[in-house]
Design a protein around this motif. Structure first.
Motif, mmCIF file in Angstrom:
data_model
loop_
_atom_site.group_PDB
_atom_site.id
_atom_site.type_symbol
_atom_site.label_atom_id
_atom_site.label_comp_id
_atom_site.label_asym_id
_atom_site.label_seq_id
_atom_site.Cartn_x
_atom_site.Cartn_y
_atom_site.Cartn_z
ATOM 1 N N VAL A 2 50.136 13.338 -46.925
ATOM 2 C CA VAL A 2 50.785 14.227 -47.885
ATOM 3 C C VAL A 2 51.542 13.382 -48.893
ATOM 4 N N ASN A 3 51.330 13.665 -50.167
ATOM 5 C CA ASN A 3 52.091 13.052 -51.256
ATOM 6 C C ASN A 3 52.560 14.182 -52.170
ATOM 7 N N PRO A 4 53.730 14.754 -51.893
ATOM 8 C CA PRO A 4 54.202 15.887 -52.697
ATOM 9 C C PRO A 4 54.353 15.515 -54.168
ATOM 10 N N ALA A 5 53.956 16.424 -55.047
ATOM 11 C CA ALA A 5 54.112 16.202 -56.488
ATOM 12 C C ALA A 5 55.584 16.060 -56.821
ATOM 13 N N GLY A 6 55.931 15.040 -57.558
ATOM 14 C CA GLY A 6 57.315 14.807 -57.951
ATOM 15 C C GLY A 6 58.124 14.012 -56.942
ATOM 16 N N ALA A 7 57.576 13.778 -55.760
ATOM 17 C CA ALA A 7 58.281 12.977 -54.749
ATOM 18 C C ALA A 7 57.811 11.532 -54.864
ATOM 19 N N HIS A 8 58.632 10.619 -54.392
ATOM 20 C CA HIS A 8 58.298 9.197 -54.481
ATOM 21 C C HIS A 8 57.414 8.727 -53.335
ATOM 22 N N GLY A 9 57.551 9.320 -52.209
ATOM 23 C CA GLY A 9 56.814 8.863 -51.029
ATOM 24 C C GLY A 9 55.898 9.942 -50.511
ATOM 25 N N GLY A 10 55.908 10.117 -49.211
ATOM 26 C CA GLY A 10 55.061 11.109 -48.570
ATOM 27 C C GLY A 10 55.017 10.828 -47.088
ATOM 28 N N GLY A 11 53.954 11.247 -46.438
ATOM 29 C CA GLY A 11 53.816 11.034 -45.004
ATOM 30 C C GLY A 11 52.364 11.033 -44.591
ATOM 31 N N SER A 12 52.103 10.445 -43.430
ATOM 32 C CA SER A 12 50.739 10.414 -42.916
ATOM 33 C C SER A 12 50.747 10.511 -41.399
ATOM 34 N N VAL A 13 49.586 10.876 -40.853
ATOM 35 C CA VAL A 13 49.367 10.901 -39.416
ATOM 36 C C VAL A 13 48.002 10.274 -39.170
ATOM 37 N N ARG A 14 47.884 9.591 -38.029
ATOM 38 C CA ARG A 14 46.629 8.918 -37.675
ATOM 39 C C ARG A 14 46.510 8.886 -36.158
ATOM 40 N N ALA A 15 45.296 9.120 -35.669
ATOM 41 C CA ALA A 15 44.996 9.010 -34.244
ATOM 42 C C ALA A 15 43.493 8.842 -34.082
ATOM 43 N N THR A 16 43.107 8.198 -33.005
ATOM 44 C CA THR A 16 41.696 8.114 -32.654
ATOM 45 C C THR A 16 41.401 9.219 -31.655
ATOM 46 N N VAL A 17 40.527 10.148 -32.036
ATOM 47 C CA VAL A 17 40.174 11.287 -31.200
ATOM 48 C C VAL A 17 39.101 10.853 -30.210
ATOM 49 N N ASP A 18 39.345 11.136 -28.931
ATOM 50 C CA ASP A 18 38.403 10.765 -27.873
ATOM 51 C C ASP A 18 38.204 11.973 -26.949
ATOM 52 N N PHE A 19 37.126 12.712 -27.152
ATOM 53 C CA PHE A 19 36.811 13.827 -26.264
ATOM 54 C C PHE A 19 36.306 13.251 -24.944
ATOM 55 N N VAL A 20 36.937 13.644 -23.849
ATOM 56 C CA VAL A 20 36.580 13.141 -22.523
ATOM 57 C C VAL A 20 35.558 14.068 -21.860
ATOM 58 N N ASN A 21 35.782 15.374 -22.015
ATOM 59 C CA ASN A 21 34.860 16.384 -21.492
ATOM 60 C C ASN A 21 35.140 17.692 -22.227
ATOM 61 N N ARG A 22 34.649 18.823 -21.713
ATOM 62 C CA ARG A 22 34.827 20.111 -22.391
ATOM 63 C C ARG A 22 36.288 20.531 -22.510
ATOM 64 N N LYS A 23 37.113 20.126 -21.544
ATOM 65 C CA LYS A 23 38.486 20.628 -21.472
ATOM 66 C C LYS A 23 39.548 19.569 -21.726
ATOM 67 N N LYS A 24 39.145 18.347 -22.057
ATOM 68 C CA LYS A 24 40.130 17.276 -22.209
ATOM 69 C C LYS A 24 39.817 16.413 -23.421
ATOM 70 N N VAL A 25 40.861 16.151 -24.222
ATOM 71 C CA VAL A 25 40.743 15.267 -25.380
ATOM 72 C C VAL A 25 41.986 14.371 -25.416
ATOM 73 N N VAL A 26 41.782 13.105 -25.739
ATOM 74 C CA VAL A 26 42.882 12.140 -25.845
ATOM 75 C C VAL A 26 42.994 11.702 -27.303
ATOM 76 N N PHE A 27 44.210 11.737 -27.820
ATOM 77 C CA PHE A 27 44.515 11.254 -29.165
ATOM 78 C C PHE A 27 45.182 9.898 -28.986
ATOM 79 N N ARG A 28 44.428 8.854 -29.224
ATOM 80 C CA ARG A 28 44.902 7.490 -28.969
ATOM 81 C C ARG A 28 45.714 6.974 -30.158
ATOM 82 N N ASN A 29 46.859 6.340 -29.827
ATOM 83 C CA ASN A 29 47.750 5.774 -30.854
ATOM 84 C C ASN A 29 48.128 6.812 -31.913
ATOM 85 N N PHE A 30 48.622 7.949 -31.462
ATOM 86 C CA PHE A 30 49.074 9.015 -32.359
ATOM 87 C C PHE A 30 50.287 8.498 -33.140
ATOM 88 N N THR A 31 50.105 8.288 -34.446
ATOM 89 C CA THR A 31 51.127 7.629 -35.261
ATOM 90 C C THR A 31 51.510 8.495 -36.456
#
Length: 148
Positions: free
Chosen positions: A35-64
């Motif tokens: 996100v980089n809001p109009a008129g703002a100097h900075g913003g924010g971000s999110v990052r993760a590696t999505v790893d589906f393990v099976n039908r009912k389980k997912v791991v978000f690795r290094n959720f930053t």
């Protein structure tokens, strides 16, 4: 001679198969939103590696979660959304980057989502507080669970 040619053809075919992405590779992987809001100097971000393990389980690795500089003293938060195969949705608690203008943001490690229902899709959401009471949001591309 025929054996050598056959061996070469099989070798090339095997290597070609390794270079073609399988469905599992297309579903898992790095997800980001910014996100980089109009008129703002900075913003924010999110990052993760999505790893589906099976039908009912997912791991978000290094959720930053990261506050993007220059420093604007605006809060940054992110969370995980998921959709079940029955159409219901859910989301995690917000995770906040409270480190200011750190180059690396706040790494929350691995975040696991599992339950009794099958998960069909997931995505990440990031939000920046643009003005008091006014949040600006973005989401990552949606990732499909290859096991459902």
């Amino acid at each position: 001679m025929k054996t050598r040619i056959l061996g070469a053809v099989l070798g090339i075919a095997a290597l070609s198969g390794l270079l073609v992405p399988s469905p599992a590779q297309a579903k898992d992987g790095v997800s980001t939103a910014r996100v980089n809001p109009a008129g703002a100097h900075g913003g924010g971000s999110v990052r993760a590696t999505v790893d589906f393990v099976n039908r009912k389980k997912v791991v978000f690795r290094n959720f930053t979660v990261r506050d993007i500089c220059p420093g604007d003293n605006l809060p940054v938060r992110a969370r995980i959304w998921w959709k079940h195969t029955d159409g219901t949705t859910g989301y995690s608690a917000w995770k906040w980057d409270r480190n200011g203008c750190s180059d690396k943001g706040t790494n929350f490690g691995n975040v696991t989502r599992s339950g009794s229902k099958s998960i069909s899709k997931v995505y990440l959401q990031v939000a920046v507080n643009f003005r008091p009471g006014q949040w600006v949001y973005d989401i990552s591309p949606i990732r499909d669970n290859q096991y459902t």
